[in-house]
Design a protein around this motif. Structure first.
Motif, PDB file in Angstrom:
ATOM      1  N   ASP A  32      81.219  53.462 -83.810  1.00  0.00           N
ATOM      2  CA  ASP A  32      80.544  54.156 -82.714  1.00  0.00           C
ATOM      3  C   ASP A  32      80.680  53.311 -81.442  1.00  0.00           C
ATOM      4  O   ASP A  32      81.223  52.201 -81.461  1.00  0.00           O
ATOM      5  CB  ASP A  32      79.083  54.442 -83.050  1.00  0.00           C
ATOM      6  CG  ASP A  32      78.257  53.191 -83.321  1.00  0.00           C
ATOM      7  OD1 ASP A  32      78.538  52.127 -82.728  1.00  0.00           O
ATOM      8  OD2 ASP A  32      77.313  53.277 -84.122  1.00  0.00           O
ATOM      9  N   ASP A  33      80.213  53.853 -80.330  1.00  0.00           N
ATOM     10  CA  ASP A  33      80.362  53.171 -79.038  1.00  0.00           C
ATOM     11  C   ASP A  33      79.685  51.801 -79.021  1.00  0.00           C
ATOM     12  O   ASP A  33      80.188  50.857 -78.414  1.00  0.00           O
ATOM     13  CB  ASP A  33      79.805  54.033 -77.904  1.00  0.00           C
ATOM     14  CG  ASP A  33      80.663  55.252 -77.623  1.00  0.00           C
ATOM     15  OD1 ASP A  33      81.839  55.280 -78.060  1.00  0.00           O
ATOM     16  OD2 ASP A  33      80.169  56.181 -76.952  1.00  0.00           O
ATOM     17  N   THR A  34      78.557  51.675 -79.703  1.00  0.00           N
ATOM     18  CA  THR A  34      77.842  50.401 -79.754  1.00  0.00           C
ATOM     19  C   THR A  34      78.674  49.352 -80.490  1.00  0.00           C
ATOM     20  O   THR A  34      78.793  48.206 -80.042  1.00  0.00           O
ATOM     21  CB  THR A  34      76.480  50.580 -80.446  1.00  0.00           C
ATOM     22  OG1 THR A  34      75.710  51.539 -79.709  1.00  0.00           O
ATOM     23  CG2 THR A  34      75.724  49.262 -80.531  1.00  0.00           C
ATOM     24  N   ILE A  36      81.941  49.348 -80.933  1.00  0.00           N
ATOM     25  CA  ILE A  36      83.120  49.051 -80.112  1.00  0.00           C
ATOM     26  C   ILE A  36      82.747  48.080 -79.003  1.00  0.00           C
ATOM     27  O   ILE A  36      83.469  47.113 -78.740  1.00  0.00           O
ATOM     28  CB  ILE A  36      83.735  50.350 -79.544  1.00  0.00           C
ATOM     29  CG1 ILE A  36      84.330  51.188 -80.674  1.00  0.00           C
ATOM     30  CG2 ILE A  36      84.785  50.033 -78.475  1.00  0.00           C
ATOM     31  CD1 ILE A  36      84.700  52.601 -80.275  1.00  0.00           C
ATOM     32  N   GLY A  37      81.623  48.314 -78.372  1.00  0.00           N
ATOM     33  CA  GLY A  37      81.147  47.423 -77.323  1.00  0.00           C
ATOM     34  C   GLY A  37      80.885  46.023 -77.849  1.00  0.00           C
ATOM     35  O   GLY A  37      81.198  45.025 -77.191  1.00  0.00           O
ATOM     36  N   MET A  38      80.321  45.932 -79.058  1.00  0.00           N
ATOM     37  CA  MET A  38      80.062  44.633 -79.671  1.00  0.00           C
ATOM     38  C   MET A  38      81.364  43.884 -79.929  1.00  0.00           C
ATOM     39  O   MET A  38      81.474  42.692 -79.642  1.00  0.00           O
ATOM     40  CB  MET A  38      79.294  44.814 -80.983  1.00  0.00           C
ATOM     41  CG  MET A  38      78.785  43.525 -81.610  1.00  0.00           C
ATOM     42  SD  MET A  38      79.955  42.563 -82.606  1.00  0.00           S
ATOM     43  CE  MET A  38      80.518  43.704 -83.819  1.00  0.00           C
ATOM     44  N   LEU A  39      82.357  44.593 -80.447  1.00  0.00           N
ATOM     45  CA  LEU A  39      83.660  43.966 -80.677  1.00  0.00           C
ATOM     46  C   LEU A  39      84.267  43.471 -79.371  1.00  0.00           C
ATOM     47  O   LEU A  39      84.749  42.338 -79.280  1.00  0.00           O
ATOM     48  CB  LEU A  39      84.625  44.958 -81.341  1.00  0.00           C
ATOM     49  CG  LEU A  39      84.481  45.176 -82.827  1.00  0.00           C
ATOM     50  CD1 LEU A  39      85.375  46.321 -83.289  1.00  0.00           C
ATOM     51  CD2 LEU A  39      84.809  43.909 -83.589  1.00  0.00           C
ATOM     52  N   ARG A  40      84.249  44.321 -78.380  1.00  0.00           N
ATOM     53  CA  ARG A  40      84.815  43.967 -77.076  1.00  0.00           C
ATOM     54  C   ARG A  40      84.111  42.734 -76.493  1.00  0.00           C
ATOM     55  O   ARG A  40      84.760  41.809 -76.006  1.00  0.00           O
ATOM     56  CB  ARG A  40      84.704  45.167 -76.130  1.00  0.00           C
ATOM     57  CG  ARG A  40      85.394  44.969 -74.807  1.00  0.00           C
ATOM     58  CD  ARG A  40      85.344  46.227 -73.957  1.00  0.00           C
ATOM     59  NE  ARG A  40      86.137  47.279 -74.575  1.00  0.00           N
ATOM     60  CZ  ARG A  40      85.752  48.534 -74.714  1.00  0.00           C
ATOM     61  NH1 ARG A  40      84.581  48.939 -74.270  1.00  0.00           N
ATOM     62  NH2 ARG A  40      86.543  49.426 -75.272  1.00  0.00           N
TER      63      ARG A  40
END
Length: 92
Positions: A32-34, A36-40
């Motif tokens: 999910d977007d969260t 993906i943001g954590m990975l980034r």
């Protein structure tokens, strides 16, 4: 989800528990977007992005020097220098 130089550098710089999470999430098509943001954020905060950019800059500098010193036609030199610029240009 590919294991690139960027990911290898990030994993080598991240704390073990964060590196494990990155490995678990990387390539999961259902993130999910969260997540993906954590990975980034983890990858960027590790300094891996900056390190890869430095590697690219260094290698392009070496390539440009080699092209400048190469016994080739000036038209070939020009095309190779343009190619070096093209393949390293970032699209924002």
């Amino acid at each position: 989800g590919k294991r690139t130089v960027l990911i290898a550098l990030a994993n080598s710089r991240l704390p073990a528990h964060v590196s494990r999470i990155v490995d678990e999430l990387l390539g999961d098509p259902e993130l999910d977007d969260t997540q993906i943001g954590m990975l980034r954020t983890a990858i960027t905060d590790s300094g891996a992005v900056d390190a890869v950019e430095e590697m690219i800059t260094h290698n392009v500098t070496l390539a440009r020097q080699a092209i400048a010193d190469a016994p080739i036609a000036s038209s070939a030199r020009t095309q190779l220098l343009e190619l070096a610029e093209t393949v390293t240009r970032r699209i924002a």
